[in-house]
Enzyme design. Structure first.
Site, mmCIF file in Angstrom:
data_model
loop_
_atom_site.group_PDB
_atom_site.id
_atom_site.type_symbol
_atom_site.label_atom_id
_atom_site.label_comp_id
_atom_site.label_asym_id
_atom_site.label_seq_id
_atom_site.Cartn_x
_atom_site.Cartn_y
_atom_site.Cartn_z
ATOM 1 N N ASP A 350 3.789 0.821 -0.883
ATOM 2 C CA ASP A 350 4.425 -0.464 -0.646
ATOM 3 C C ASP A 350 5.314 -0.376 0.597
ATOM 4 O O ASP A 350 6.060 0.595 0.773
ATOM 5 C CB ASP A 350 5.257 -0.836 -1.878
ATOM 6 C CG ASP A 350 5.968 -2.156 -1.734
ATOM 7 O OD1 ASP A 350 5.280 -3.182 -1.651
ATOM 8 O OD2 ASP A 350 7.206 -2.148 -1.704
ATOM 9 N N GLU A 386 0.658 -0.393 2.930
ATOM 10 C CA GLU A 386 0.940 -1.786 3.256
ATOM 11 C C GLU A 386 1.673 -1.731 4.591
ATOM 12 O O GLU A 386 2.840 -1.331 4.640
ATOM 13 C CB GLU A 386 1.808 -2.417 2.172
ATOM 14 C CG GLU A 386 2.071 -3.890 2.414
ATOM 15 C CD GLU A 386 2.992 -4.493 1.369
ATOM 16 O OE1 GLU A 386 2.740 -5.624 0.947
ATOM 17 O OE2 GLU A 386 3.978 -3.826 0.987
#
Length: 705
Positions: A350, A386
């Site tokens: 993330d 990401e």
């Protein structure tokens, strides 16, 4: 408590970090460069009463350590850290606050929100510069000493090649909480992932890799609970080693291990969405639960010269300082723990751009990336980033080092824009179909580095992409101000639900076209759980706080006629992808000749003529023909011909090149269309649809006799 707590601990060892049972006792080791004293607090079996408080007697290389003889797995504990409370210099020690061990493998009991959790006095005019003396222990979960014991048998990682990988993104709780064919106590837990029906569903879809949204223990944010909401997604990490207690059933940690073993036995990989860019404790006004109280200036990135405040490149109030060697060590130890103790096959990071930040900004050669890529365990796993955060220069799509794949939002947005009818999108669609070489064809990276998706957990579901023009996040309690405003979606005439058969037919056609684009593009396809049978969130594109039917996967929908039809269509697409090497992602295609008059990839217009540079720039052109070819293992040619019509009206396409026998394998205008042989040199392609032909019928697609 089955042993007598001594008056003092023996020194023990500064390694390994965490609580380690050796058969005769437990060694405790915790890093803090700036603490003056750290105390080990021991609790009764219920976690309510402190039965012992012992200073860690030694500190070696900034690691505090001590050994507790006769202690065993099941012991509940926490830490208290003594040191200066001087927020303006970054120090926030408060020994009145019980802290969890950063390396705790299991947590007992939930966190119960209380003003006592804060290191400062809430409501004080001095704010976080004040000091709170209330004890927080009763509100804190306790750490549990564990011992890894699980029979892995002959478990082996599937090691699915990237070129054959198909990812299915799912939420542990949401994927099974509505499964009425499971025992109630198993729904929403790791145990449900081991259920044969779920595994069969993944295999039927052609899924090779299950990507789980965060499974680390996470915080239920106070502001959400006060609004009657809950943190559902889990991007508010509390512990980097302990799994979320709500996802465990009767088997404890081994529930997760059993699920991984059974998925592996079916040839399915498991990768985890991990959050190492921040913690759930927020900014300087947040609670003191772990890192803030152990060593705030080491664990977090603070504003230079004004260390009272946190650098917030994550949008979550703080940024973990992975440039610090001990913090980087913790991240690496955490990753290896999941990889070795739970046999996890990879990780999706993330806000990966945050992890790659050094003093001067994002660096693909940062210590974080270097540490992973040289690690003999982690470097062999699937690694996905990401590639953005909200800090300066935070959009880094395509700039990660070789060895990492990246979520490609340009693919998501580009294919949505093409299929909703935006002008000037034909050239961009071609770039996305060919693996986004404009972004990833550097440093010998492969097309698989592009994770291709039309929908993910963050944003509209695929059904909502074709059903809503606007976001509808009112249920989140933020006056619909949260979530992205531009979704590149189209409701095709009515916002949300409708009974209009014409609109429903058009939505289904566009939805199938989007799925076909994901399946047929070079790169790594990713499906959002439930999109294969039309899951909706009612237009909510930021359902992070909706732990209810809005976000949960409704399996009843999968058993409807429409759901079964869409599932069968996805099965056909993924079977097609797995059957033709030219649709997989071994290398970037550049139009090289592989046989006389035949190239690995060729682009044409609807007349069967190669596109000129001027034609590529035509903003109103929405017809595209692409032919991909490869040489199969048996030496025969595999050729896949795809016709794409992004306009509203039907278009007649001409087959390019020499005349061949073509077999229609996919017609997105009619997901149930049978396999058929083309009987002419032209074919009509309905508006908003895709037709896929090939020069052979792969065996899995052979119709039953």
């Amino acid at each position: 408590m089955f042993f007598e707590i001594p008056d003092r601990l023996s020194p023990g060892r500064p390694f390994p970090l965490g609580a380690s049972y050796d058969g005769q006792g437990v060694n405790f080791a915790v890093f803090s460069a700036n603490a003056e004293k750290i105390e080990l607090c021991i609790y009764d079996a219920a976690g309510r009463k402190e039965v012992g408080r012992l200073p860690l007697p030694d500190c070696t290389d900034e690691v505090w350590h001590g050994y507790l003889p006769e202690a065993s797995p099941g012991l509940l504990y926490g830490y208290r850290a003594h040191g200066p409370y001087d927020p303006q210099r970054g120090y926030r020690f408060n020994h009145h606050k019980l802290l969890i061990d950063p390396y705790a493998r299991l947590l007992s009991g939930p966190l119960r929100w209380s003003d006592a959790l804060f290191g400062y006095r809430l409501g004080s005019p001095r704010g976080d510069l004040s000091f709170d003396r209330r004890d927080s222990a009763q509100a804190m979960p306790k750490c549990v000493v564990v011992e890894d014991q699980f029979n892995w048998g002959d478990d082996r990682r599937p090691y699915v090649p990237w070129s054959k990988t198909v990812i299915y993104e799912a939420h542990v709780r949401g994927i099974s909480i509505l499964r009425d064919d499971l025992r109630a106590d198993l729904r929403g837990t790791f145990a449900a992932l081991a259920n044969p029906r779920f595994i069969e569903h993944l295999l039927k879809l052609g899924v090779t890799t299950l990507e789980l949204m965060p499974v680390n223990a996470f915080l239920q944010d106070r502001f959400l609970l006060e609004k009657g909401l809950r943190n559902y997604w889990g991007y508010s990490p509390f512990s980097f080693f302990a799994p979320e207690p709500a996802y465990l059933s009767g088997g404890g940690l081994n529930d997760m291990r059993l699920a991984v073993r059974r998925l592996h036995a079916a040839g399915i990989e498991v990768i985890l969405d991990v959050v190492y860019n921040h913690t759930g404790s927020g900014n300087e006004m947040g609670p003191t639960l772990c890192f803030r109280g152990l060593d705030n200036p080491s664990y977090f990135r603070l504003v230079p010269g004004n260390e009272r405040y946190y650098i917030n490149e994550t949008g979550c109030g703080n940024t973990l300082n992975v440039s610090h060697p001990r913090v980087l060590q913790m991240v690496m130890d955490s990753l290896r723990y999941w990889a070795e103790s739970f046999h996890i096959d990879g990780f999706r990071f993330d806000l990966g751009a945050t992890l790659g930040r050094e003093g001067a900004g994002f660096d693909p050669g940062s210590g974080f990336f270097d540490a992973i890529l040289q690690d003999p365990v982690l470097s062999r796993l699937k690694l996905i980033s990401e590639p953005w955060d909200i800090g300066p220069g935070g959009y880094q799509l395509g700039n990660h080092p070789p060895g990492f794949a990246e979520w490609n939002d340009k693919f998501r947005d580009g294919v949505r824009r093409f299929w909703r009818g935006d002008p000037g999108q034909r050239a961009d669609l071609a770039a996305r179909l060919s693996g986004s070489a404009d972004l990833f064809n550097r440093r010998r990276r492969k097309p698989w580095a592009s994770i291709n998706y039309a929908a993910s957990h963050d944003g509209f579901t695929l059904q909502d992409v074709v059903s809503y023009n606007e976001k509808h996040n009112e249920a989140n309690g933020e006056n619909n101000n949260d979530g992205h405003s531009e979704n590149y979606s189209n409701n095709w005439g009515v916002e949300g639900r409708t009974d209009d058969p014409a609109i429903l037919e058009l939505r289904n056609r566009v939805r199938r076209a989007l799925l076909a684009t994901v399946a047929l593009a070079q790169g790594t396809p990713m499906l959002l759980a439930g999109d294969e049978f039309g899951r909706t969130q009612g237009g909510n594109n930021n359902a992070y706080c909706q732990d209810n039917e809005l976000s949960w996967v409704d399996w009843a929908q999968a058993h409807t006629e429409e759901g079964q039809s869409l599932i069968a269509y996805v099965v056909r697409l993924m079977t097609l992808r797995h059957s033709f090497a030219s649709l997989q992602s071994q290398r970037f295609l550049h139009g090289e000749e592989i046989a006389p008059g035949l190239r690995d990839i060729s682009w044409y217009d609807e007349r069967g003529e190669e596109l000129s540079p001027e034609a590529w720039q035509n903003p109103e052109a929405r017809a595209l023909s692409v032919q991909r070819a490869s040489i199969a293992d048996d030496g025969k040619l595999d050729i896949v011909q795809t016709f794409i019509n992004g306009g509203h009206d039907a278009i007649t396409f001409t087959f390019p090149g020499e005349r061949r026998t073509w077999h229609l394998l996919v017609n997105s205008a009619d997901g149930d269309a049978p396999i058929a042989e083309a009987d002419d040199s032209t074919v009509e392609v309905a508006g908003h649809s895709v037709l896929v032909f090939a020069n052979r019928i792969p065996k899995p697609l052979q119709p039953p006799e």
